[in-house]
Design an enzyme around this catalytic site. Structure first.
Site, mmCIF file in Angstrom:
data_model
loop_
_atom_site.group_PDB
_atom_site.id
_atom_site.type_symbol
_atom_site.label_atom_id
_atom_site.label_comp_id
_atom_site.label_asym_id
_atom_site.label_seq_id
_atom_site.Cartn_x
_atom_site.Cartn_y
_atom_site.Cartn_z
ATOM 1 N N HIS A 1 10.616 -8.283 -2.728
ATOM 2 C CA HIS A 1 10.650 -9.860 -2.875
ATOM 3 C C HIS A 1 9.306 -10.080 -3.560
ATOM 4 O O HIS A 1 8.192 -9.486 -3.339
ATOM 5 C CB HIS A 1 10.764 -10.558 -1.621
ATOM 6 C CG HIS A 1 10.702 -12.085 -1.561
ATOM 7 N ND1 HIS A 1 9.809 -12.970 -2.191
ATOM 8 C CD2 HIS A 1 11.895 -12.864 -1.504
ATOM 9 C CE1 HIS A 1 10.228 -14.056 -2.212
ATOM 10 N NE2 HIS A 1 11.563 -14.046 -2.003
ATOM 11 N N GLU B 1 18.435 -12.380 0.906
ATOM 12 C CA GLU B 1 19.839 -12.319 0.546
ATOM 13 C C GLU B 1 20.858 -11.424 1.213
ATOM 14 O O GLU B 1 21.957 -11.501 1.503
ATOM 15 C CB GLU B 1 19.791 -12.018 -1.206
ATOM 16 C CG GLU B 1 19.040 -12.889 -1.976
ATOM 17 C CD GLU B 1 19.748 -13.827 -2.682
ATOM 18 O OE1 GLU B 1 20.921 -14.363 -2.538
ATOM 19 O OE2 GLU B 1 19.256 -14.181 -3.770
HETATM 20 N N1 ACO Z 1 15.692 -1.441 -5.884
HETATM 21 C C1 ACO Z 1 14.970 -0.541 -6.265
HETATM 22 N N2 ACO Z 1 13.883 -0.674 -7.047
HETATM 23 C C2 ACO Z 1 13.419 -1.842 -6.873
HETATM 24 C C3 ACO Z 1 13.770 -2.970 -6.312
HETATM 25 C C4 ACO Z 1 15.107 -2.798 -5.362
HETATM 26 N N3 ACO Z 1 15.541 -3.732 -4.925
HETATM 27 N N4 ACO Z 1 12.799 -3.938 -6.410
HETATM 28 C C5 ACO Z 1 11.850 -3.645 -7.339
HETATM 29 N N5 ACO Z 1 12.049 -2.148 -7.575
HETATM 30 C C6 ACO Z 1 11.186 -1.319 -8.450
HETATM 31 C C7 ACO Z 1 11.268 -1.625 -9.802
HETATM 32 O O1 ACO Z 1 12.286 -0.907 -10.519
HETATM 33 C C8 ACO Z 1 10.082 -1.351 -10.454
HETATM 34 O O2 ACO Z 1 10.220 0.131 -10.458
HETATM 35 P P1 ACO Z 1 9.256 0.747 -11.597
HETATM 36 O O3 ACO Z 1 7.810 0.391 -11.360
HETATM 37 O O4 ACO Z 1 9.415 2.224 -11.166
HETATM 38 O O5 ACO Z 1 9.680 0.440 -13.024
HETATM 39 C C9 ACO Z 1 9.034 -1.666 -9.062
HETATM 40 O O6 ACO Z 1 9.880 -1.689 -7.980
HETATM 41 C C10 ACO Z 1 8.267 -3.006 -9.469
HETATM 42 O O7 ACO Z 1 9.501 -3.964 -9.707
HETATM 43 P P2 ACO Z 1 9.148 -5.477 -9.996
HETATM 44 O O8 ACO Z 1 10.351 -6.152 -10.445
HETATM 45 O O9 ACO Z 1 7.957 -5.820 -10.736
HETATM 46 O O10 ACO Z 1 8.812 -6.033 -8.308
HETATM 47 P P3 ACO Z 1 8.712 -7.330 -7.877
HETATM 48 O O11 ACO Z 1 8.349 -7.118 -6.462
HETATM 49 O O12 ACO Z 1 8.194 -8.520 -8.685
HETATM 50 O O13 ACO Z 1 10.403 -7.741 -8.037
HETATM 51 C C11 ACO Z 1 12.476 -8.442 -7.393
HETATM 52 C C12 ACO Z 1 10.765 -8.915 -6.745
HETATM 53 C C13 ACO Z 1 12.636 -8.997 -8.653
HETATM 54 C C14 ACO Z 1 13.150 -9.516 -6.234
HETATM 55 C C15 ACO Z 1 12.775 -6.932 -6.913
HETATM 56 O O14 ACO Z 1 12.508 -6.493 -5.880
HETATM 57 C C16 ACO Z 1 14.527 -6.784 -7.288
HETATM 58 O O15 ACO Z 1 14.910 -6.750 -8.494
HETATM 59 N N6 ACO Z 1 15.163 -6.788 -6.069
HETATM 60 C C17 ACO Z 1 16.708 -6.685 -6.002
HETATM 61 C C18 ACO Z 1 17.323 -8.102 -6.408
HETATM 62 C C19 ACO Z 1 17.385 -9.057 -5.371
HETATM 63 O O16 ACO Z 1 17.301 -8.602 -4.091
HETATM 64 N N7 ACO Z 1 17.107 -10.282 -5.839
HETATM 65 C C20 ACO Z 1 16.876 -11.398 -4.705
HETATM 66 C C21 ACO Z 1 15.594 -11.843 -4.657
HETATM 67 S S1 ACO Z 1 15.368 -13.022 -3.372
HETATM 68 C C22 ACO Z 1 15.644 -14.569 -4.147
HETATM 69 O O17 ACO Z 1 15.886 -14.679 -4.987
HETATM 70 C C23 ACO Z 1 16.255 -15.756 -3.085
#
Ligand code: ACO
Length: 361
Positions: free
Chosen positions: A251, A306
């Site tokens: 998140h 979610e």
């Molecule tokens: N699974 C695997 N890897 C992940 C995940 C995940 N769920 N989330 C982040 N990462 C990784 C990214 O690939 C990235 O890796 P890298 O540095 O090796 O490239 C690193 O963690 C950082 O990613 P960011 O996108 O910068 O992290 P942030 O905390 O900003 O992301 C987000 C938040 C977009 C929700 C992310 O965790 C994600 O994509 N989750 C999966 C989608 C999801 O569940 N969305 C619903 C969110 S809640 C809502 O909208 C109500």
């Protein structure tokens, strides 16, 4: 100039609607803790809180519920447009098109306009759902509350109280969440002085993405694909090693816990009874957190709202086509409240840093 490509540490608005503390895992709507609102109040009361500014008295709630119910019916042109959309087009795209068909509302956005939009969203989803399922359309019932009526229009029968309460808890828990991508999109559109229908259709587009609301249906599909506890670790390792994100985890704001997860998980477990799908979901959750820690030790991962929302909505009887759309049923209230709040604000127009070639250089 400050450069931030994800705006993670940038505040773009002052708001009286929602307080979030990502470190402590706190979420409040106008000074009311969300868990308590979901436990002790009905959907319409929380809509009143967000749009009008306070929880309603008994008399206020009575007339507010009636007002909301009076807006539910879909104009014929909206139904006709939905009828022309091929049945393989996804629900969020249909919702966006149908909302645009409501036409242009006058600026600035108002509570009445917000109620008109938020109450028609469930009707649009149900109308489309019944059409795709080749069932007769179910007209909204003015005798039912917002949540019960939504369930009734989808199922075509009087909904069970336990299902209404579960869905209501989900809807209230996800009604508003600060500057999430879809709400930010709505505020950007409002900042140009475009009407609220334009703001909501932009917000629907942002919600659709798999990193935001689109994660919901993906979570459900992932669980179906995993299928068993034995298959979980292999499936997850393959995805993580291929660089895929596991939906329902991570998140942007919450670092240690998303306060909505545990209440929704408990409701989903209660509603599912002995259904093995919930057992699988809890196993997948544990294994995912363990493996993400192993593969990405420098990042803190949490389960986000979610993950169990998908399980809860499945347990209510909603299939994958309805999951992200049902998120729009709740979050549309937040979009509208923010549009009203942003109406007198400045035009949002950040800068970019050019990194391409220049003439003659
Ligand atoms: N699974 C695997 N890897 C992940 C995940 C995940 N769920 N989330 C982040 N990462 C990784 C990214 O690939 C990235 O890796 P890298 O540095 O090796 O490239 C690193 O963690 C950082 O990613 P960011 O996108 O910068 O992290 P942030 O905390 O900003 O992301 C987000 C938040 C977009 C929700 C992310 O965790 C994600 O994509 N989750 C999966 C989608 C999801 O569940 N969305 C619903 C969110 S809640 C809502 O909208 C109500």
């Amino acid at each position: 100039m400050i450069m931030s490509t994800d705006l993670a540490d940038v505040a773009v608005a002052k708001t009286k609607l929602c307080f979030i503390d990502g470190d402590e895992g706190l979420l409040e709507y106008r000074g009311h803790e969300v868990g308590k609102l979901a436990k002790n109040h009905v959907f319409e009361e929380v809509v009143h809180l967000l749009l009008i500014g306070h929880l309603p008295s008994v008399e206020e709630l009575f007339s507010f519920k009636n007002k909301m119910a009076s807006y539910r019916s879909l104009p014929e042109p909206v139904k006709e447009i939905i009828n022309t959309i091929p049945t393989d087009v996804d629900m969020l795209s249909v919702l966006r098109t149908a909302i645009s068909t409501l036409g242009e509302f006058s600026f600035p956005p108002t509570v009445e306009q917000s109620l008109s939009i938020c109450t028609k969203i469930p009707s649009i989803i149900a109308y489309r759902y019944n059409r795709v399922c080749k069932r007769k359309p179910v007209e909204p019932s003015n005798h039912l509350g917002h949540t019960a009526n939504y369930l009734y229009m989808i199922k075509g029968t009087q909904p069970e109280l336990e299902q209404v309460q579960a869905l209501e808890a989900y809807l209230i828990s996800t009604l508003e969440h600060g500057m999430n991508p879809s709400t930010f999109a709505a505020r950007v559109i409002t900042s140009t002085r475009a009407d609220i229908v334009s703001s909501v259709s932009a917000a629907i587009s942002a919600l659709k993405g798999p990193l935001h609301g689109g994660a919901l249906s993906q979570i459900s599909m992932n669980l179906q694909e995993i299928g068993s506890k034995e298959n979980t670790e292999r499936w997850l390792r393959e995805k993580i090693e291929a660089g895929k994100r596991i939906m329902g985890f991570g998140h942007r704001v919450y670092k240690y816990r998303d306060p909505r997860v545990l209440p929704l998980k408990n409701i989903a477990i209660k509603l599912s009874g002995n259904d093995s799908k919930l057992d699988l979901a809890t196993h997948v959750e544990e294994m995912t957190l363990q493996l993400l820690k192993e593969y990405k030790p420098n990042k803190q991962f949490i389960t986000n709202v979610e993950f169990y929302a998908a399980a809860l909505l499945n347990a209510v009887g909603f299939d994958n086509n309805l999951l992200t759309a049902t998120f729009a049923v709740s979050r549309s209230v937040g979009w509208c409240a923010h549009s009203i709040e942003a109406a007198n604000g400045p035009l949002i127009y950040p800068q970019s840093v050019y990194s391409g070639p220049r003439i003659g250089l």
